[in-house]
Design an enzyme around this catalytic site. Structure first.
Site: not given
Ligand code: GLP
Length: 240
Positions: A67, A135, A137, A142
């Site tokens: 993404d 959440n 995702h 989402e």
């Molecule tokens: C973002 C990314 C996700 C990632 C998530 C968790 O929203 N788009 O791909 O898995 O955050 O992030 P973190 O690893 O910083 O908790």
């Protein structure tokens, strides 16, 4: 779904790197699906170390990322394209022409989504690395995203904007939209590796592993994947 519970972030990162390194070693032209966020940083450090000491090479590796934020590009240190260079691509022997992310600054996002879906079709992931949103995702899919979704533009939820604001100087700077690989395209990966660390992921981990499979919690779809490995630390595993 195979679940490994380890003591801490360090061990999660080590195990994650070993699983990815095995895929790199056992394929002549591996395709790695990569993720951003705080979770995979340790794994990327360990992969870079394995590369430095000659244990693995990324010369024949192609990558596809999950993404990108809409409106950000490689000149922004908050963009995911910048993150990937900083945390992995600049530290390994990969040809950057073989690395791919959806573009956050496309002139026509319908076209960009189609371009990225076609690229994924031609580069099926041997392994897809995933972090977890609190959440549930995956990528930026989402809650409520259809399981048959392809690459698309999303409006980020308030909870995601709040979670991700820790990496920006203030919450107003967090982009409100992103472009993400769809759930269908994540599920097509031959193998999926989910990493999670910390108590704030415990509920999402519980739902992913034991919850009812529902579009309300995107990560639950992974229960249907034939080869999904979950590596979580004790804190993230607190509810399972
Ligand atoms: C973002 C990314 C996700 C990632 C998530 C968790 O929203 N788009 O791909 O898995 O955050 O992030 P973190 O690893 O910083 O908790």
């Amino acid at each position: 779904m195979k679940v490994f519970i380890v003591d801490n972030y360090e061990q999660m990162s080590q195990k994650g790197a070993e699983i990815i390194a095995d895929v790199v070693k056992s394929n002549s032209n591996p395709v790695l699906g990569l993720a951003t966020g705080s979770t995979p940083i340790g794994t990327y450090e360990k992969l870079a170390e394995m590369n430095r000491c000659g244990e693995i090479s990324f010369k024949n590796v192609r990558t596809v990322n999950l993404d990108e934020y809409v409106g950000l590009d490689k000149n922004s240190d908050q963009s995911y394209v910048y993150f990937m260079s900083e945390n992995l691509f600049d530290k390994i022997d990969i040809d950057k022409n073989n690395t791919n992310l959806p573009s956050g600054i496309a002139a026509d996002f319908d076209e960009e989504c189609k371009r990225y879906s076609a690229l994924l079709e031609a580069n099926r992931q041997d392994i897809q690395l995933l972090g977890l949103g609190s959440n549930g995702h995956v990528g930026f899919n989402e809650p409520g995203t259809p399981f048959d979704s392809m690459t698309h533009i999303v409006d980020l939820t308030e909870s995601t904007i709040k979670d991700n604001s820790r990496l920006f100087s203030n919450i107003e700077e967090v982009p409100r939209q992103a472009i993400t690989m769809g759930i269908f395209e994540i599920m097509k990966s031959k193998k999926v590796l989910v990493l999670a660390s910390g108590r704030n992921k415990a509920n999402a981990v519980y739902q992913m592993v034991k919850g009812e499979i529902s579009e309300n919690c995107p990560a639950t779809v992974l229960q249907n994947h034939p080869d999904c490995i979950v590596v979580v630390d004790k804190d993230a595993a607190a509810l399972i």
